[in-house]
Write a protein that holds these residues in place. Sequence first.
Motif, short mmCIF file in Angstrom:
data_model
loop_
_atom_site.label_atom_id
_atom_site.label_comp_id
_atom_site.label_asym_id
_atom_site.label_seq_id
_atom_site.Cartn_x
_atom_site.Cartn_y
_atom_site.Cartn_z
N UNK B 208 4.35 -36.87 31.24
CA UNK B 208 3.53 -36.89 32.45
C UNK B 208 2.33 -35.95 32.31
N UNK B 209 2.15 -35.47 31.08
CA UNK B 209 1.02 -34.62 30.74
C UNK B 209 0.93 -33.42 31.68
N UNK B 210 2.07 -32.91 32.02
CA UNK B 210 2.09 -31.80 32.97
C UNK B 210 1.72 -30.50 32.27
N UNK B 211 1.20 -29.59 33.06
CA UNK B 211 0.84 -28.28 32.51
C UNK B 211 2.04 -27.34 32.54
N UNK B 212 3.13 -27.83 33.07
CA UNK B 212 4.30 -26.97 33.23
C UNK B 212 4.94 -26.62 31.89
N UNK B 213 5.50 -25.41 31.85
CA UNK B 213 6.24 -24.98 30.65
C UNK B 213 7.71 -24.87 31.04
N UNK B 214 8.55 -25.10 30.06
CA UNK B 214 9.99 -25.08 30.32
C UNK B 214 10.63 -23.86 29.68
N UNK B 215 11.42 -23.17 30.46
CA UNK B 215 12.14 -22.00 29.92
C UNK B 215 13.61 -22.18 30.26
N UNK B 216 14.45 -22.08 29.24
CA UNK B 216 15.89 -22.24 29.49
C UNK B 216 16.60 -20.94 29.08
N UNK B 217 17.32 -20.39 30.03
CA UNK B 217 18.05 -19.12 29.75
C UNK B 217 19.55 -19.36 29.76
#
Lengths: 206, 217
Positions: B208-217
């Motif tokens: 979706x060409x999102x600017x979001x970044x994913x962080x998994x803890x």
Amino acid sequence: MMKMRKISALLLTLALTFTCISCAKTEEQQKKIKPQVSQMKSICELATMECYYHNVAKYTEKDAEGILLWTKDKHFWVEYSGIVKIGIDASLVVVEVEENSVTITIPNAKVLGNEVDKDSLTKGSFIVDQDSAGIRAEDQTKAFAVAQENMVKAASEDSALLASAQQRAQKLLEGYVTNIGNVVGKEYSIKWKYIDADGHASTKKD
Amino acid sequence: MYNQDYEKKKNIDLSYESTTGTNCRKKTSKKLILPIMILVIVVAAVIFSTTWLFGGQEKKAEILTISELENIINISELSTFQAVYNGIAKVMNEKKSDQLDYYVSYEAKVNAGFDFEKLKIIKDEEVKKITVTIPEIKITDVKVDIASLDYIFKNNKANTNTVSEQAYKACIADATSESEKESKIYDLAKQNAKNIMEALISPFIKQLDSEYKLEIN
């Protein structure tokens, strides 16, 4: 007067063109959102299970010591641990999207890698039968090689573990296709094809 | 006569003035058409471009809502990970607790996983980040295959017809305590859980060409 009409016509044309481009762009964005092979390959790679594997290698050598009737066998167990990677070879995954139908061709899950934890092999790891012939240093070295071989063999023959890895990859791919469908308002039907040991794809699983 | 002529002239002058005034207004309104049209087109262009630019973002934001993300990751079957614990249990003599009766090897499957209900997803719109927090990993199940038991006896008297029952219990106890102590089981289960979450969420962020970044803890 003519000049003004020309300018007005030009401006109106520009406005119309702008509108058309806007609409085309939105449609193009919508069309772009569909199941992609590259994403599915990445999913398969991430679906690879890193499995903790604690195992017992059983070592038996007939008539290791003595002669004739006074022979002794060598019999001991070695306890060790390691990591086995089980998953789908992502390079073999093929995806075909036609309207609302997605055909996914995947190979069966297999052992993709293994590593025995050397530190897990200590003196305490060896359980020697009281009637066994003596165990020497070379037996311990041999036992390590056997352990490594044994871990891959045991994991490759563990049908429940392989099935679990296969199911995991399929669940993730299925989830991806369904969710993509939800985003664009489509209901995709998924057909699975499995690649057998000879490299042929069929709808039946081995 | 003079007066009549004067009135006529006056009327002609007035009518001239009135004609000239209409012409002037017509000229003024014609002059205004062009700026008005330009203004209308500029306004239209601004509206279109706003819809074009921000409309897309609205679509992205709509897809990346918490409930959408929860739906995407809602595959609870994927919260359990299997480990293999094929081990050796020591069985001591019941009367003389310092005396070893036998070793018994067994094959066991250990399931480690997390409570799917406790999985947390936070979306920070300011820094454009989605944070997924995986809850504590726990050992959920230990299964020993009774058919896999194999023995090395130290005390041959212990080799009785009830040995397998005693040995099976010892194997379950050994597999449970040993696997609970093994940090690698927890570490690998956590890593697998992280990979699964990434596999579920990141394709949507990328596609979706999102600017979001994913962080998994």
